[in-house]
Design a protein around this motif. Structure first.
Motif, PDB file in Angstrom:
ATOM      1  N   LEU A 150      10.556   2.908  15.656  1.00 48.79           N
ATOM      2  CA  LEU A 150       9.107   2.736  15.589  1.00 48.79           C
ATOM      3  C   LEU A 150       8.539   2.764  17.003  1.00 48.79           C
ATOM      4  O   LEU A 150       8.835   1.875  17.816  1.00 48.79           O
ATOM      5  N   PRO A 151       7.738   3.781  17.333  1.00 47.38           N
ATOM      6  CA  PRO A 151       7.121   3.832  18.662  1.00 47.38           C
ATOM      7  C   PRO A 151       6.166   2.651  18.869  1.00 47.38           C
ATOM      8  O   PRO A 151       5.728   1.998  17.915  1.00 47.38           O
ATOM      9  N   ARG A 152       5.810   2.414  20.118  1.00 49.36           N
ATOM     10  CA  ARG A 152       4.922   1.293  20.442  1.00 49.36           C
ATOM     11  C   ARG A 152       3.596   1.387  19.689  1.00 49.36           C
ATOM     12  O   ARG A 152       3.047   0.372  19.256  1.00 49.36           O
ATOM     13  N   LYS A 153       3.079   2.616  19.552  1.00 46.83           N
ATOM     14  CA  LYS A 153       1.800   2.765  18.867  1.00 46.83           C
ATOM     15  C   LYS A 153       1.903   2.345  17.406  1.00 46.83           C
ATOM     16  O   LYS A 153       0.968   1.748  16.853  1.00 46.83           O
ATOM     17  N   VAL A 154       3.042   2.620  16.781  1.00 46.13           N
ATOM     18  CA  VAL A 154       3.250   2.199  15.393  1.00 46.13           C
ATOM     19  C   VAL A 154       3.371   0.672  15.331  1.00 46.13           C
ATOM     20  O   VAL A 154       2.805   0.030  14.439  1.00 46.13           O
TER      21      VAL A 154
ATOM     22  N   ALA B 168       1.799  11.781  11.932  1.00 45.57           N
ATOM     23  CA  ALA B 168       2.484  10.718  11.195  1.00 45.57           C
ATOM     24  C   ALA B 168       1.868   9.360  11.503  1.00 45.57           C
ATOM     25  O   ALA B 168       1.715   8.506  10.616  1.00 45.57           O
ATOM     26  N   GLN B 169       1.492   9.141  12.752  1.00 39.13           N
ATOM     27  CA  GLN B 169       0.891   7.868  13.131  1.00 39.13           C
ATOM     28  C   GLN B 169      -0.495   7.710  12.520  1.00 39.13           C
ATOM     29  O   GLN B 169      -0.878   6.610  12.098  1.00 39.13           O
ATOM     30  N   ALA B 170      -1.253   8.803  12.433  1.00 36.36           N
ATOM     31  CA  ALA B 170      -2.577   8.743  11.816  1.00 36.36           C
ATOM     32  C   ALA B 170      -2.456   8.474  10.318  1.00 36.36           C
ATOM     33  O   ALA B 170      -3.264   7.730   9.740  1.00 36.36           O
TER      34      ALA B 170
ATOM     35  N   PRO C 188       8.385  10.797   6.399  1.00 39.93           N
ATOM     36  CA  PRO C 188       8.337  11.615   7.611  1.00 39.93           C
ATOM     37  C   PRO C 188       9.700  11.688   8.291  1.00 39.93           C
ATOM     38  O   PRO C 188      10.493  10.747   8.225  1.00 39.93           O
ATOM     39  N   GLU C 189       9.968  12.807   8.936  1.00 35.93           N
ATOM     40  CA  GLU C 189      11.205  12.942   9.709  1.00 35.93           C
ATOM     41  C   GLU C 189      11.176  12.053  10.943  1.00 35.93           C
ATOM     42  O   GLU C 189      12.220  11.640  11.452  1.00 35.93           O
ATOM     43  N   SER C 190       9.962  11.772  11.429  1.00 37.38           N
ATOM     44  CA  SER C 190       9.803  10.954  12.627  1.00 37.38           C
ATOM     45  C   SER C 190       8.425  10.298  12.590  1.00 37.38           C
ATOM     46  O   SER C 190       7.512  10.781  11.905  1.00 37.38           O
TER      47      SER C 190
ATOM     48  N   ALA D  67       0.811  -1.214   0.000  1.00 39.19           N
ATOM     49  CA  ALA D  67       0.000   0.000   0.000  1.00 39.19           C
ATOM     50  C   ALA D  67       0.843   1.263   0.000  1.00 39.19           C
ATOM     51  O   ALA D  67       0.437   2.286  -0.558  1.00 39.19           O
ATOM     52  N   ALA D  68       2.001   1.224   0.640  1.00 36.40           N
ATOM     53  CA  ALA D  68       2.860   2.411   0.721  1.00 36.40           C
ATOM     54  C   ALA D  68       4.257   1.993   1.104  1.00 36.40           C
ATOM     55  O   ALA D  68       4.470   0.916   1.683  1.00 36.40           O
ATOM     56  N   VAL D  69       5.205   2.856   0.785  1.00 34.14           N
ATOM     57  CA  VAL D  69       6.601   2.666   1.181  1.00 34.14           C
ATOM     58  C   VAL D  69       7.035   3.861   2.012  1.00 34.14           C
ATOM     59  O   VAL D  69       6.849   5.016   1.602  1.00 34.14           O
ATOM     60  N   TYR D  70       7.593   3.576   3.172  1.00 25.43           N
ATOM     61  CA  TYR D  70       8.169   4.604   4.033  1.00 25.43           C
ATOM     62  C   TYR D  70       9.682   4.549   3.899  1.00 25.43           C
ATOM     63  O   TYR D  70      10.277   3.469   3.917  1.00 25.43           O
ATOM     64  N   THR D  71      10.306   5.716   3.763  1.00 21.92           N
ATOM     65  CA  THR D  71      11.758   5.788   3.639  1.00 21.92           C
ATOM     66  C   THR D  71      12.245   7.108   4.211  1.00 21.92           C
ATOM     67  O   THR D  71      11.464   8.021   4.467  1.00 21.92           O
ATOM     68  N   GLN D  72      13.549   7.197   4.441  1.00 20.51           N
ATOM     69  CA  GLN D  72      14.124   8.414   5.013  1.00 20.51           C
ATOM     70  C   GLN D  72      13.957   9.590   4.055  1.00 20.51           C
ATOM     71  O   GLN D  72      13.946   9.418   2.829  1.00 20.51           O
ATOM     72  N   PRO D  73      13.852  10.807   4.583  1.00 20.97           N
ATOM     73  CA  PRO D  73      13.818  11.988   3.718  1.00 20.97           C
ATOM     74  C   PRO D  73      15.057  12.060   2.826  1.00 20.97           C
ATOM     75  O   PRO D  73      16.112  11.533   3.172  1.00 20.97           O
ATOM     76  N   ASP D  74      14.915  12.707   1.676  1.00 22.46           N
ATOM     77  CA  ASP D  74      16.057  12.873   0.771  1.00 22.46           C
ATOM     78  C   ASP D  74      17.199  13.569   1.502  1.00 22.46           C
ATOM     79  O   ASP D  74      16.985  14.518   2.271  1.00 22.46           O
ATOM     80  N   ARG D  75      18.432  13.086   1.252  1.00 18.44           N
ATOM     81  CA  ARG D  75      19.612  13.641   1.924  1.00 18.44           C
ATOM     82  C   ARG D  75      20.609  14.173   0.895  1.00 18.44           C
ATOM     83  O   ARG D  75      20.654  13.689  -0.239  1.00 18.44           O
TER      84      ARG D  75
END
Length: 326
Positions: free
Chosen positions: A91-95, A70-72, A62-64, A27-35
């Motif tokens: 990854l926080p516990r909620k994630v 971000a969690q929503a 997301p930066e975090s 459904a989606a890919v999460y990755t670090q911001p461009d550096r």
């Protein structure tokens, strides 16, 4: 099954492809911001972002993941599973609790040995005979979760950080593909808790570690050269010139020379006295130059050949204790 994938470097790309080929819906890919990268320090997308965009998958950077917004946004993808491979964010516990099946991680070691950031290089540095990848069910601790699947591979004397990286990336994709196939078939994977003994942490690599200390045993320096290829590399001063050392192997010849002394130089390499044994250097790089063989380097420094033949009288035929790899 809806999967959200999180990863950043080249190591993660085969696992992303395994997700895409499994029959799951990525459904989606999460990755670090461009550096910033390269000489121009222009913003550059991560390898995972490039692969995701080429496949037409939505990308989030997301930066975090600690904030409510971000969690929503993650929860809005309604993931059944989140697959995390060298993502680079905590990854926080909620994630961790957001996906129905939780979060899986592909880690490049045989846990609990080498938890942390640089397991591939640390395994070579330590002289480990074997390593592998673990597919792990994530929990709040650093690489502490139970293991779902495992793949093993020997570490040879020819392995570098780069070659082992590529092999483990492929093995990680194999393990992930099997795990996804079995879950999609309705199977529940058995989760094996990690052993309480044998925990070792693979601390992040630092450029300050690149210097070769010839007072150390030659075998340790050989492992350093292999482990730090391609990054951060290994650096040494050879007869007054600073060089990047790309290939070397240890000889267990005895000698009486001071560590760092050039014992001999010839077609087969440059022999350097170490605290224990001799390091034969076979590939180097000069400042601003390219990687070249030791023989080509010696063509530009003929004075080094005057230091003696490749097996000079100072240590020829003298053998110390047999090295562990012999």
């Amino acid at each position: 099954m809806r999967v959200v994938f999180a990863g950043t470097p080249e190591f993660s790309v085969p696992c992303l492809e395994a997700c895409r080929g499994s029959g799951a819906d990525v459904a989606a890919v999460y990755t670090q911001p461009d550096r910033p990268a390269g000489r121009g320090r222009k913003l550059a997308p991560s390898p995972v972002k490039q692969a995701a965009l080429a496949a037409g998958i939505a990308v989030e950077q997301p930066e975090s993941l600690k904030g409510a917004a971000a969690q929503a946004a993650l929860a809005a993808y309604r993931p059944d599973l989140m697959v995390v491979v060298a993502y680079g964010l905590i990854l926080p516990r909620k994630v961790l609790a957001t996906p129905r099946l939780g979060c899986w991680n592909v880690h490049a070691s045989l846990l609990p040995r080498w938890r942390g950031a640089a397991p591939i290089q640390r395994a070579i540095l330590a002289g480990d005979a074997e390593t592998g990848v673990d597919l792990m069910q994530m929990e709040a601790g650093l690489d502490t979760g139970p293991v779902l699947l495992e793949r093993r591979t020997p570490i040879s004397r020819n392995d570098t950080g780069g070659s082992l990286h590529d092999r483990l990336a492929a093995l990680g994709a194999e393990a992930l593909a099997e795990g996804l196939r079995r879950v999609l078939a309705g199977e529940t994977l058995a989760a094996t808790p990690q052993a309480a003994e044998g925990v070792v942490y693979a601390h992040k690599l630092d450029k300050a570690e690149s210097a070769l200390d010839f007072a150390r045993p030659a075998l340790e320096l050989e492992r350093q050269v292999r482990a730090f290829d391609p990054w951060p590399g290994s650096d040494a001063g050879i007869a007054g010139e600073a060089l990047r050392i790309w290939a070397a192997h240890a000889l267990d010849h005895a000698h009486d020379a001071a560590p760092g002394s050039v014992l001999g130089a010839g077609r087969e390499g440059i022999d350097i006295a170490c605290g224990n044994g001799v390091l034969r250097i076979t590939a180097v790089q000069r400042a601003g130059g390219k990687r070249i063989g030791a023989a080509d380097y010696l063509n530009t420094r003929p004075e080094l050949r005057q230091l003696g033949a490749l097996s000079p009288a100072g240590y020829a035929g003298k053998r110390g204790p047999r090295a562990p790899h012999e």
